[in-house]
Design a protein around this motif. Sequence first.
Motif, mmCIF file in Angstrom:
data_model
loop_
_atom_site.group_PDB
_atom_site.id
_atom_site.type_symbol
_atom_site.label_atom_id
_atom_site.label_comp_id
_atom_site.label_asym_id
_atom_site.label_seq_id
_atom_site.Cartn_x
_atom_site.Cartn_y
_atom_site.Cartn_z
ATOM 1 N N PHE A 252 -11.383 12.771 41.956
ATOM 2 C CA PHE A 252 -12.471 13.404 41.216
ATOM 3 C C PHE A 252 -12.768 12.709 39.882
ATOM 4 O O PHE A 252 -13.918 12.684 39.437
ATOM 5 N N LYS A 253 -11.756 12.128 39.250
ATOM 6 C CA LYS A 253 -12.025 11.349 38.034
ATOM 7 C C LYS A 253 -12.943 10.173 38.348
ATOM 8 O O LYS A 253 -13.901 9.902 37.620
ATOM 9 N N ASP A 254 -12.639 9.480 39.447
ATOM 10 C CA ASP A 254 -13.455 8.320 39.820
ATOM 11 C C ASP A 254 -14.855 8.753 40.242
ATOM 12 O O ASP A 254 -15.859 8.101 39.894
ATOM 13 N N LEU A 255 -14.950 9.848 40.975
ATOM 14 C CA LEU A 255 -16.261 10.352 41.391
ATOM 15 C C LEU A 255 -17.082 10.783 40.181
ATOM 16 O O LEU A 255 -18.284 10.481 40.099
ATOM 17 N N LYS A 256 -16.438 11.462 39.231
ATOM 18 C CA LYS A 256 -17.168 11.966 38.058
ATOM 19 C C LYS A 256 -17.758 10.832 37.234
ATOM 20 O O LYS A 256 -18.840 10.984 36.637
ATOM 21 N N LYS A 257 -17.103 9.683 37.183
ATOM 22 C CA LYS A 257 -17.659 8.527 36.467
ATOM 23 C C LYS A 257 -19.002 8.115 37.065
ATOM 24 O O LYS A 257 -19.954 7.807 36.339
ATOM 25 N N VAL A 258 -19.086 8.131 38.391
ATOM 26 C CA VAL A 258 -20.344 7.774 39.059
ATOM 27 C C VAL A 258 -21.407 8.838 38.775
ATOM 28 O O VAL A 258 -22.566 8.517 38.460
ATOM 29 N N LEU A 259 -21.022 10.104 38.865
ATOM 30 C CA LEU A 259 -21.977 11.180 38.610
ATOM 31 C C LEU A 259 -22.517 11.112 37.192
ATOM 32 O O LEU A 259 -23.731 11.249 36.968
ATOM 33 N N ASP A 260 -21.651 10.896 36.226
ATOM 34 C CA ASP A 260 -22.099 10.812 34.825
ATOM 35 C C ASP A 260 -23.005 9.606 34.604
ATOM 36 O O ASP A 260 -23.982 9.674 33.846
ATOM 37 N N GLN A 261 -22.672 8.512 35.263
ATOM 38 C CA GLN A 261 -23.474 7.294 35.090
ATOM 39 C C GLN A 261 -24.913 7.496 35.540
ATOM 40 O O GLN A 261 -25.848 6.963 34.919
ATOM 41 N N TYR A 262 -25.112 8.313 36.570
ATOM 42 C CA TYR A 262 -26.447 8.481 37.134
ATOM 43 C C TYR A 262 -27.043 9.870 36.905
ATOM 44 O O TYR A 262 -28.063 10.222 37.510
ATOM 45 N N GLY A 263 -26.434 10.641 36.028
ATOM 46 C CA GLY A 263 -27.023 11.926 35.646
ATOM 47 C C GLY A 263 -26.983 12.988 36.713
ATOM 48 O O GLY A 263 -27.887 13.842 36.787
ATOM 49 N N ILE A 264 -25.934 12.981 37.544
ATOM 50 C CA ILE A 264 -25.786 13.975 38.601
ATOM 51 C C ILE A 264 -24.804 15.040 38.120
ATOM 52 O O ILE A 264 -23.694 14.734 37.673
ATOM 53 N N LEU A 265 -25.182 16.300 38.212
ATOM 54 C CA LEU A 265 -24.310 17.386 37.784
ATOM 55 C C LEU A 265 -23.174 17.602 38.783
ATOM 56 O O LEU A 265 -23.346 17.382 39.989
ATOM 57 N N MET A 266 -22.018 18.044 38.270
ATOM 58 C CA MET A 266 -20.913 18.424 39.151
ATOM 59 C C MET A 266 -20.786 19.941 39.153
ATOM 60 O O MET A 266 -20.510 20.555 38.127
ATOM 61 N N VAL A 267 -20.999 20.537 40.332
ATOM 62 C CA VAL A 267 -20.844 21.978 40.511
ATOM 63 C C VAL A 267 -19.566 22.204 41.314
ATOM 64 O O VAL A 267 -19.448 21.731 42.449
ATOM 65 N N VAL A 268 -18.615 22.910 40.723
ATOM 66 C CA VAL A 268 -17.304 23.103 41.338
ATOM 67 C C VAL A 268 -17.233 24.504 41.946
ATOM 68 O O VAL A 268 -17.382 25.502 41.244
ATOM 69 N N ASP A 269 -17.002 24.557 43.241
ATOM 70 C CA ASP A 269 -16.876 25.813 43.978
ATOM 71 C C ASP A 269 -15.408 26.223 43.978
ATOM 72 O O ASP A 269 -14.573 25.627 44.666
ATOM 73 N N GLU A 270 -15.093 27.251 43.185
ATOM 74 C CA GLU A 270 -13.723 27.767 43.073
ATOM 75 C C GLU A 270 -13.574 29.113 43.789
ATOM 76 O O GLU A 270 -12.619 29.857 43.532
ATOM 77 N N ILE A 271 -14.505 29.419 44.689
ATOM 78 C CA ILE A 271 -14.506 30.741 45.305
ATOM 79 C C ILE A 271 -13.200 31.014 46.043
ATOM 80 O O ILE A 271 -12.650 32.106 45.949
ATOM 81 N N GLN A 272 -12.674 30.012 46.740
ATOM 82 C CA GLN A 272 -11.444 30.228 47.491
ATOM 83 C C GLN A 272 -10.196 29.756 46.743
ATOM 84 O O GLN A 272 -9.119 30.310 46.939
ATOM 85 N N MET A 273 -10.333 28.772 45.863
ATOM 86 C CA MET A 273 -9.152 28.194 45.222
ATOM 87 C C MET A 273 -8.933 28.696 43.792
ATOM 88 O O MET A 273 -7.945 28.327 43.159
ATOM 89 N N GLY A 274 -9.832 29.527 43.283
ATOM 90 C CA GLY A 274 -9.686 30.020 41.926
ATOM 91 C C GLY A 274 -8.656 31.128 41.793
ATOM 92 O O GLY A 274 -8.126 31.629 42.776
ATOM 93 N N PHE A 275 -8.370 31.496 40.545
ATOM 94 C CA PHE A 275 -7.482 32.605 40.199
ATOM 95 C C PHE A 275 -6.046 32.376 40.681
ATOM 96 O O PHE A 275 -5.472 33.168 41.386
ATOM 97 N N TRP A 276 -5.537 31.200 40.258
ATOM 98 C CA TRP A 276 -4.127 30.807 40.402
ATOM 99 C C TRP A 276 -3.690 30.522 41.826
ATOM 100 O O TRP A 276 -2.499 30.398 42.082
ATOM 101 N N ARG A 277 -4.605 30.374 42.756
ATOM 102 C CA ARG A 277 -4.206 30.012 44.115
ATOM 103 C C ARG A 277 -3.402 28.707 44.111
ATOM 104 O O ARG A 277 -2.433 28.551 44.867
ATOM 105 N N THR A 278 -3.787 27.759 43.264
ATOM 106 C CA THR A 278 -3.089 26.461 43.198
ATOM 107 C C THR A 278 -2.133 26.376 42.013
ATOM 108 O O THR A 278 -1.545 25.322 41.773
ATOM 109 N N GLY A 279 -1.984 27.463 41.275
ATOM 110 C CA GLY A 279 -1.135 27.460 40.091
ATOM 111 C C GLY A 279 -1.904 27.322 38.795
ATOM 112 O O GLY A 279 -1.310 27.392 37.713
ATOM 113 N N LYS A 280 -3.201 27.141 38.877
ATOM 114 C CA LYS A 280 -4.091 27.118 37.717
ATOM 115 C C LYS A 280 -5.188 28.155 37.926
ATOM 116 O O LYS A 280 -5.508 28.501 39.065
ATOM 117 N N LEU A 281 -5.769 28.633 36.803
ATOM 118 C CA LEU A 281 -6.892 29.552 36.953
ATOM 119 C C LEU A 281 -7.954 28.918 37.837
ATOM 120 O O LEU A 281 -8.493 29.549 38.753
#
Length: 469
Positions: A252-281
Amino acid sequence: MNAYDKNAAGVVIPDAQLLADEAEWSSFGDTVHYVDPPKIFRHGEGSWMIDTAGTRFLDLQMWYSAVNFGYGNKRLNDTLKNQIDVLPQVASQYLHQTRIELAKTIAVDAQQKFGVKGRVHFNVGGAQAVEDSLKLVRNYTGGKSLMFAFEGGYHGRTLGASSITSSYRYRRRFGHFGERAMFVPFPYPFRRPKGMTPEEYSDACVRQFARLFETEYNGVWDPKVNQAEYAAFYVEPIQGTGGYVLPPMNFFKDLKKVLDQYGILMVVDEIQMGFWRTGKLWSIEHFGVTPDIIVFGKALTNGLNPLSGLWAREEMINPTIFPPGSTHSTFNSNPLGTALGLEVIKMGYELDYETSVPKKGAHFLEGLRDLQKRHKEIGDVDGLGLAMRAEICTDDGFTPNKALLDKMVDIGLAGDLEHNGKKIGLVLDVGGWYKNVITFAPSLDITHEEIDLAIALLDQLLTKAKKAM
């Protein structure tokens, strides 16, 4: 019949009658029947579901990760009961305390983590929050309606969410989707090209995506005005319905560099993985990038009352650019949901799930890897926190084996496994591109003893299923 059979009016309706009424009067279009006949449960407590016969089922999927904090969680149930007596309903054009507190809590937390001021916007379901995010993106980008999304990605089954979900099955019967996303390869380590490490495969996926912007003839970029045809990239940090696929940590770090370079927004879907499912909010916290929008739902209320929402950067969502009435739902920011959501976040930090979930996940993964050594049909085991996967294959350890997993699900829901001389069941969820992956999402409060029991039951289940094939 057991003590859990009566409905709120004290009426006992046998399973056979319920199934007959379901078959005659209910739409099947709003549910998924994994077994025939569908299983009826009567009670839930902690990590367990209980059927009409009183058989206990260890639930390793917790309502698709909506019940992260266990069935019948006393602290959260008491919050709901208390709110019912204080302010159970209020029209969404009016304000109430827990709506504002919850929005502030999420926004301040995001600002501390990402260094970006933002605001929170509510709705009632995950797909509805995805729809709101699509309007937010379109509004902010001057009406651009095309999005990028991943192969294997899932964002819901409303019309807008279906257009950014890669499965054609969810769109096929509903006409042409002119604004269907461009689906981009997701680095799936277990099924990567031969001769590549997972990190090399990740790099190749990023390079393949970046190539779309090389010239105007690659299809998405106008170099004369430095503008992309596409507005945003919708991502799941770990693919949910796609099989809990965990990409290499550099992706995702590498992907985000490309998105920032070309003005593409990153929308993160945390519907299933949010609220500490992975150990982070938020699961995206593991990957070291700052999103433009975070969409959330499911476990925000532990499944007790529908509530979802999104966080977005201030410049995208402030009242000048996204004024009142930009979206609306009768039940958004309902006080029962916001009271629960506020308590969920308070509880998550107080109980330090950031420490306990990785420990339990490591224990569970160790058990799954030991199981893999004894069953060559388990081709891959992976996970992050308590979001884990086991890919079921033929005896070559690679070819997808949907039939074997289907048999495992049937046996688990039949409640015919044994433990300490008693019948016991196992609730599993099926995911993956080939529908051959067990996606594990147990309660975050699962005990270490229950984890050991889960591994023992899975061993028993696999053995029974293979003999039955």
